[in-house]
Design an enzyme around this catalytic site. Structure first.
Site, PDB file in Angstrom:
ATOM      1  N   LYS A 202       8.704  53.681  44.078  1.00  7.07           N
ATOM      2  CA  LYS A 202       9.093  52.271  43.914  1.00  7.07           C
ATOM      3  C   LYS A 202       8.038  51.530  43.094  1.00  7.07           C
ATOM      4  O   LYS A 202       8.360  50.812  42.146  1.00  7.07           O
ATOM      5  CB  LYS A 202       9.225  51.604  45.294  1.00  7.07           C
ATOM      6  CG  LYS A 202       9.299  50.091  45.236  1.00  7.07           C
ATOM      7  CD  LYS A 202       9.460  49.474  46.602  1.00  7.07           C
ATOM      8  CE  LYS A 202       8.174  49.012  47.238  1.00  7.07           C
ATOM      9  NZ  LYS A 202       7.588  47.796  46.663  1.00  7.07           N
ATOM     10  N   ASN A 203       6.772  51.693  43.481  1.00  2.00           N
ATOM     11  CA  ASN A 203       5.711  50.903  42.861  1.00  2.00           C
ATOM     12  C   ASN A 203       5.413  51.306  41.424  1.00  2.00           C
ATOM     13  O   ASN A 203       4.664  50.627  40.740  1.00  2.00           O
ATOM     14  CB  ASN A 203       4.434  50.960  43.703  1.00  2.00           C
ATOM     15  CG  ASN A 203       4.594  50.141  44.978  1.00  2.00           C
ATOM     16  OD1 ASN A 203       5.435  49.248  45.042  1.00  2.00           O
ATOM     17  ND2 ASN A 203       3.819  50.469  46.003  1.00  2.00           N
TER      18      ASN A 203
ATOM     19  N   ARG B 269       8.053  40.032  44.818  1.00  8.49           N
ATOM     20  CA  ARG B 269       6.839  39.593  44.142  1.00  8.49           C
ATOM     21  C   ARG B 269       6.551  40.308  42.832  1.00  8.49           C
ATOM     22  O   ARG B 269       5.925  39.755  41.932  1.00  8.49           O
ATOM     23  CB  ARG B 269       5.645  39.792  45.067  1.00  8.49           C
ATOM     24  CG  ARG B 269       5.557  38.836  46.192  1.00  8.49           C
ATOM     25  CD  ARG B 269       4.278  39.079  46.938  1.00  8.49           C
ATOM     26  NE  ARG B 269       3.148  39.100  46.014  1.00  8.49           N
ATOM     27  CZ  ARG B 269       2.458  38.033  45.661  1.00  8.49           C
ATOM     28  NH1 ARG B 269       2.748  36.864  46.169  1.00  8.49           N
ATOM     29  NH2 ARG B 269       1.455  38.124  44.818  1.00  8.49           N
TER      30      ARG B 269
ATOM     31  N   CYS C 121       3.622  35.278  51.314  1.00 10.02           N
ATOM     32  CA  CYS C 121       4.657  36.163  51.836  1.00 10.02           C
ATOM     33  C   CYS C 121       4.194  36.678  53.179  1.00 10.02           C
ATOM     34  O   CYS C 121       3.126  36.328  53.643  1.00 10.02           O
ATOM     35  CB  CYS C 121       4.951  37.298  50.878  1.00 10.02           C
ATOM     36  SG  CYS C 121       3.674  38.529  50.880  1.00 10.02           S
TER      37      CYS C 121
ATOM     38  N   ARG D 298      -1.561  36.180  49.089  1.00  9.53           N
ATOM     39  CA  ARG D 298      -1.311  36.911  47.838  1.00  9.53           C
ATOM     40  C   ARG D 298      -1.275  36.014  46.592  1.00  9.53           C
ATOM     41  O   ARG D 298      -0.222  35.815  45.968  1.00  9.53           O
ATOM     42  CB  ARG D 298      -0.020  37.724  47.959  1.00  9.53           C
ATOM     43  CG  ARG D 298      -0.070  38.678  49.115  1.00  9.53           C
ATOM     44  CD  ARG D 298       1.161  39.528  49.247  1.00  9.53           C
ATOM     45  NE  ARG D 298       1.141  40.677  48.340  1.00  9.53           N
ATOM     46  CZ  ARG D 298       2.042  41.659  48.394  1.00  9.53           C
ATOM     47  NH1 ARG D 298       2.998  41.618  49.272  1.00  9.53           N
ATOM     48  NH2 ARG D 298       1.966  42.671  47.573  1.00  9.53           N
TER      49      ARG D 298
ATOM     50  N   ASP E  40      -0.718  50.345  52.031  1.00  9.50           N
ATOM     51  CA  ASP E  40       0.696  50.657  52.246  1.00  9.50           C
ATOM     52  C   ASP E  40       0.916  51.774  53.276  1.00  9.50           C
ATOM     53  O   ASP E  40       2.062  52.083  53.592  1.00  9.50           O
ATOM     54  CB  ASP E  40       1.360  51.050  50.916  1.00  9.50           C
ATOM     55  CG  ASP E  40       1.775  49.829  50.107  1.00  9.50           C
ATOM     56  OD1 ASP E  40       1.697  48.711  50.642  1.00  9.50           O
ATOM     57  OD2 ASP E  40       2.177  50.006  48.936  1.00  9.50           O
TER      58      ASP E  40
ATOM     59  N   ILE F 203      -7.403  44.662  52.478  1.00 15.81           N
ATOM     60  CA  ILE F 203      -6.672  44.179  51.293  1.00 15.81           C
ATOM     61  C   ILE F 203      -5.899  42.893  51.592  1.00 15.81           C
ATOM     62  O   ILE F 203      -5.953  41.942  50.824  1.00 15.81           O
ATOM     63  CB  ILE F 203      -5.699  45.261  50.758  1.00 15.81           C
ATOM     64  CG1 ILE F 203      -6.417  46.608  50.570  1.00 15.81           C
ATOM     65  CG2 ILE F 203      -5.031  44.802  49.453  1.00 15.81           C
ATOM     66  CD1 ILE F 203      -7.440  46.673  49.473  1.00 15.81           C
TER      67      ILE F 203
ATOM     68  N   ARG G 227      14.555  47.859  51.025  1.00 14.73           N
ATOM     69  CA  ARG G 227      13.906  47.459  49.782  1.00 14.73           C
ATOM     70  C   ARG G 227      13.164  48.638  49.150  1.00 14.73           C
ATOM     71  O   ARG G 227      13.027  48.700  47.932  1.00 14.73           O
ATOM     72  CB  ARG G 227      12.867  46.357  50.040  1.00 14.73           C
ATOM     73  CG  ARG G 227      13.465  44.998  50.304  1.00 14.73           C
ATOM     74  CD  ARG G 227      12.365  43.971  50.361  1.00 14.73           C
ATOM     75  NE  ARG G 227      11.496  44.094  49.190  1.00 14.73           N
ATOM     76  CZ  ARG G 227      10.303  43.539  49.074  1.00 14.73           C
ATOM     77  NH1 ARG G 227       9.816  42.803  50.047  1.00 14.73           N
ATOM     78  NH2 ARG G 227       9.583  43.698  47.990  1.00 14.73           N
TER      79      ARG G 227
HETATM   80  C1  UD1 Z   1      -1.082  45.645  46.654  1.00 10.13           C
HETATM   81  C2  UD1 Z   1      -1.825  46.944  46.849  1.00 10.13           C
HETATM   82  C3  UD1 Z   1      -0.947  48.040  46.334  1.00 10.13           C
HETATM   83  C4  UD1 Z   1       0.364  47.986  47.104  1.00 10.13           C
HETATM   84  C5  UD1 Z   1       1.029  46.612  47.025  1.00 10.13           C
HETATM   85  C6  UD1 Z   1       2.253  46.469  47.925  1.00 10.13           C
HETATM   86  C7  UD1 Z   1      -4.238  47.376  46.693  1.00 10.13           C
HETATM   87  C8  UD1 Z   1      -5.472  47.141  45.936  1.00 10.13           C
HETATM   88  N1  UD1 Z   1      -3.112  46.864  46.161  1.00 10.13           N
HETATM   89  O1  UD1 Z   1      -0.787  45.497  45.275  1.00 10.13           O
HETATM   90  O2  UD1 Z   1      -1.565  49.291  46.482  1.00 10.13           O
HETATM   91  O3  UD1 Z   1       1.245  48.954  46.645  1.00 10.13           O
HETATM   92  O4  UD1 Z   1       0.100  45.635  47.414  1.00 10.13           O
HETATM   93  O5  UD1 Z   1       1.920  46.486  49.261  1.00 10.13           O
HETATM   94  O6  UD1 Z   1      -4.249  47.980  47.732  1.00 10.13           O
HETATM   95  N2  UD1 Z   1      -5.601  39.043  44.665  1.00 10.13           N
HETATM   96  C9  UD1 Z   1      -6.128  37.826  44.313  1.00 10.13           C
HETATM   97  N3  UD1 Z   1      -5.728  37.248  43.135  1.00 10.13           N
HETATM   98  C10 UD1 Z   1      -4.825  37.854  42.309  1.00 10.13           C
HETATM   99  C11 UD1 Z   1      -4.288  39.088  42.685  1.00 10.13           C
HETATM  100  C12 UD1 Z   1      -4.698  39.662  43.863  1.00 10.13           C
HETATM  101  O7  UD1 Z   1      -6.936  37.257  45.029  1.00 10.13           O
HETATM  102  O8  UD1 Z   1      -4.506  37.288  41.258  1.00 10.13           O
HETATM  103  C13 UD1 Z   1      -5.993  39.660  45.938  1.00 10.13           C
HETATM  104  C14 UD1 Z   1      -4.839  39.656  46.946  1.00 10.13           C
HETATM  105  O9  UD1 Z   1      -4.781  38.470  47.664  1.00 10.13           O
HETATM  106  C15 UD1 Z   1      -5.172  40.826  47.818  1.00 10.13           C
HETATM  107  C16 UD1 Z   1      -5.799  41.809  46.845  1.00 10.13           C
HETATM  108  O10 UD1 Z   1      -6.266  41.031  45.741  1.00 10.13           O
HETATM  109  O11 UD1 Z   1      -6.137  40.480  48.777  1.00 10.13           O
HETATM  110  C17 UD1 Z   1      -4.851  42.929  46.432  1.00 10.13           C
HETATM  111  O12 UD1 Z   1      -4.031  42.485  45.493  1.00 10.13           O
HETATM  112  P1  UD1 Z   1      -3.241  43.341  44.418  1.00 10.13           P
HETATM  113  O13 UD1 Z   1      -3.748  44.724  44.263  1.00 10.13           O
HETATM  114  O14 UD1 Z   1      -3.120  42.482  43.234  1.00 10.13           O
HETATM  115  O15 UD1 Z   1      -1.848  43.354  45.143  1.00 10.13           O
HETATM  116  P2  UD1 Z   1      -0.578  44.033  44.674  1.00 10.13           P
HETATM  117  O16 UD1 Z   1      -0.512  44.212  43.221  1.00 10.13           O
HETATM  118  O17 UD1 Z   1       0.518  43.327  45.391  1.00 10.13           O
END
Ligand code: UD1
Length: 421
Positions: free
Chosen positions: A22-23, A93, A117, A122, A306, A328, A398
């Site tokens: 998916k990712n 998202r 969320c 996030r 995850d 995270i 999903r």
């Molecule tokens: C994250 C996971 C990913 C997982 C997905 C769905 C990590 C590093 N990332 O990806 O493996 O598949 O969720 O569950 O484990 N952040 C900020 N500012 C930003 C972007 C991120 O502060 O602009 C912070 C977020 O709040 C969070 C962390 O960085 O604490 C991880 O974010 P990110 O890797 O960007 O999240 P996803 O891409 O959703």
């Protein structure tokens, strides 16, 4: 709304074919915005998030042809709209990832802010700051991100304070069509990033360094179409590995790869499960009770956030005490009260959960709160004595293809009940 009925206490034995990731699939679909030529994707999972992405791309003007049986998609055509509306972004998202490609291709983008969320706040500040380094002008208005590039995107050096997966992907795609060289320092190293890089390079991008944490992108004027097969879903594979382990079963996870998930396999082995890799995939088996261990979620190659919920179910019935620390996301323990209702003994202390293993869980009516949390409750239900009724399984749909069929074919007693609205 449909729900699952799970009768616990049966070992899972047999084979499960691991679907495409998916990712990765979602991001590869977004990459199609960087060209009008056809991008043909294979091994695309049949899940709700992929459908949502099809809707978003269609809204932006793309033509999406699906062959669900073959797990293939063809995405082609020009970008006709630059607006990703709230009703789609709030549903998923990953929609935020169209921001970079739209800017690169059309010079402007209007994307709804995803907002908070279920698993935390996030934010997307790193995406926006990075795009500003590449020359974007960004304002936030009425819940929307409005971005333009009056002089086109230009290469730059972006240092990410945190190796964000989403920010890395957004910036990577934007930089492909920027003028000159871009460096993304402290880039995420998840296998899905390498998958995206491979596909973009096949489309004519010039990207190196995907495993090093520093991505170097030499901008090119245009990308072309490509045909690419999505990598296997390491999280789905890890999830079914937990299903084998928690039921004292023996599963061959076809297509699963050790190299994508060494931290998960190491944890399973440390707890006492057996994991072997052969040409077909991963074989995971366990007998008797596993042993509790301490785990902490980290960016790849660390233990993935995850997989946190699924391991929590496993630890809940393992021998001894264990600690799970979530670094995270700040609010990703919503499965814990539900597991406790099934007889687990888990105590949350800030960002850590202390788990004291119990000898048995008992079936109960429970509620899913997010995608991975849903599966931790299925795992608990498969191990529990009695019947578990799992509600809100739309979260599960999903991201997991044919869950009940895959489990039932290996002896799991799980069925979907369709309830009249
Ligand atoms: C994250 C996971 C990913 C997982 C997905 C769905 C990590 C590093 N990332 O990806 O493996 O598949 O969720 O569950 O484990 N952040 C900020 N500012 C930003 C972007 C991120 O502060 O602009 C912070 C977020 O709040 C969070 C962390 O960085 O604490 C991880 O974010 P990110 O890797 O960007 O999240 P996803 O891409 O959703």
């Amino acid at each position: 709304m449909s729900y699952f009925i799970i009768e616990g206490g049966r070992s899972l034995r047999g084979e499960i074919v691991i679907s495409g990731a998916k990712n990765s699939g979602l991001k590869l679909m977004v990459a199609s915005l960087l060209t009008a030529e056809p991008v043909i994707l294979h091994n695309v999972p049949n899940i709700a998030d992929i459908e949502t992405m099809c809707t978003l791309l269609t809204t932006l003007g793309k033509t999406v042809s699906k062959d669900k049986e073959a797990h293939s998609l063809v995405i082609e055509g020009p970008v006709c709209s630059v607006e990703a509306p709230y009703d789609i972004v709030s549903k998923m998202r990953a929609s935020i990832l169209v921001l970079g490609p739209l800017l690169a291709r059309a010079g402007e983008a209007r994307v709804s802010l995803p907002g908070g969320c279920a698993i935390g706040t996030r934010p997307v500040d790193l995406h926006l700051k990075g795009l500003e380094v590449l020359g974007a002008q960004i304002t936030l208005e009425n819940g929307y991100i409005n971005a333009t590039t009056p002089k086109g995107l230009r290469g730059g050096r972006i240092i990410l304070p945190f190796a964000s997966v989403g920010a890395t992907e957004n910036l990577l795609m934007a930089a492909c069509l920027a003028q000159g060289k871009t460096e993304i320092v402290n880039a995420a190293r998840e296998p899905e990033i390498a998958d995206l890089v491979a596909c973009l390079n096949m489309m004519g991008a010039r990207i190196t360094g995907e495993l090093s944490g520093v991505l170097t992108i030499e901008g090119v004027p245009a990308l072309h179409g490509a045909e690419y097969s999505v990598m296997p879903d390491r999280i789905e594979c890890g999830t079914y590995a937990c299903a084998a382990a928690i039921t004292g079963g023996d599963l061959l996870l076809k297509g699963g790869r050790l190299m994508d998930q060494e931290a998960v396999i190491a944890a399973l082995r440390k707890m006492g499960a057996e994991v072997k890799e052969d040409a077909q995939g991963l074989r995971v088996s366990a007998s008797g009770r596993l042993t509790g261990i301490d785990l902490m979620t980290e960016p790849y190659p660390g233990f993935p956030t995850d997989m946190q919920a699924q391991f929590m179910a496993l630890l809940a019935v393992s021998e001894g005490a264990a600690m799970m620390t979530e670094t995270i996301f700040e609010n990703r323990f919503m499965h814990v009260p539900e597991l406790n209702r099934m007889g687990a003994n888990i105590h949350i202390q800030g960002r850590s959960a202390i788990i004291r293993g119990v000898t048995r869980l008992s079936g109960a009516p429970v509620m899913a709160t997010d995608l991975r949390a849903s599966f931790s409750l299925i795992l608990a239900g498969l191990a529990a004595e009695g019947t578990t009724e799992l509600r809100r399984i739309y979260h599960l749909d999903r991201g997991y293809e044919k869950v009940e069929r895959k489990l039932a074919e290996c002896g799991g007693a799980i069925r979907r009940v369709e309830e009249a609205a």
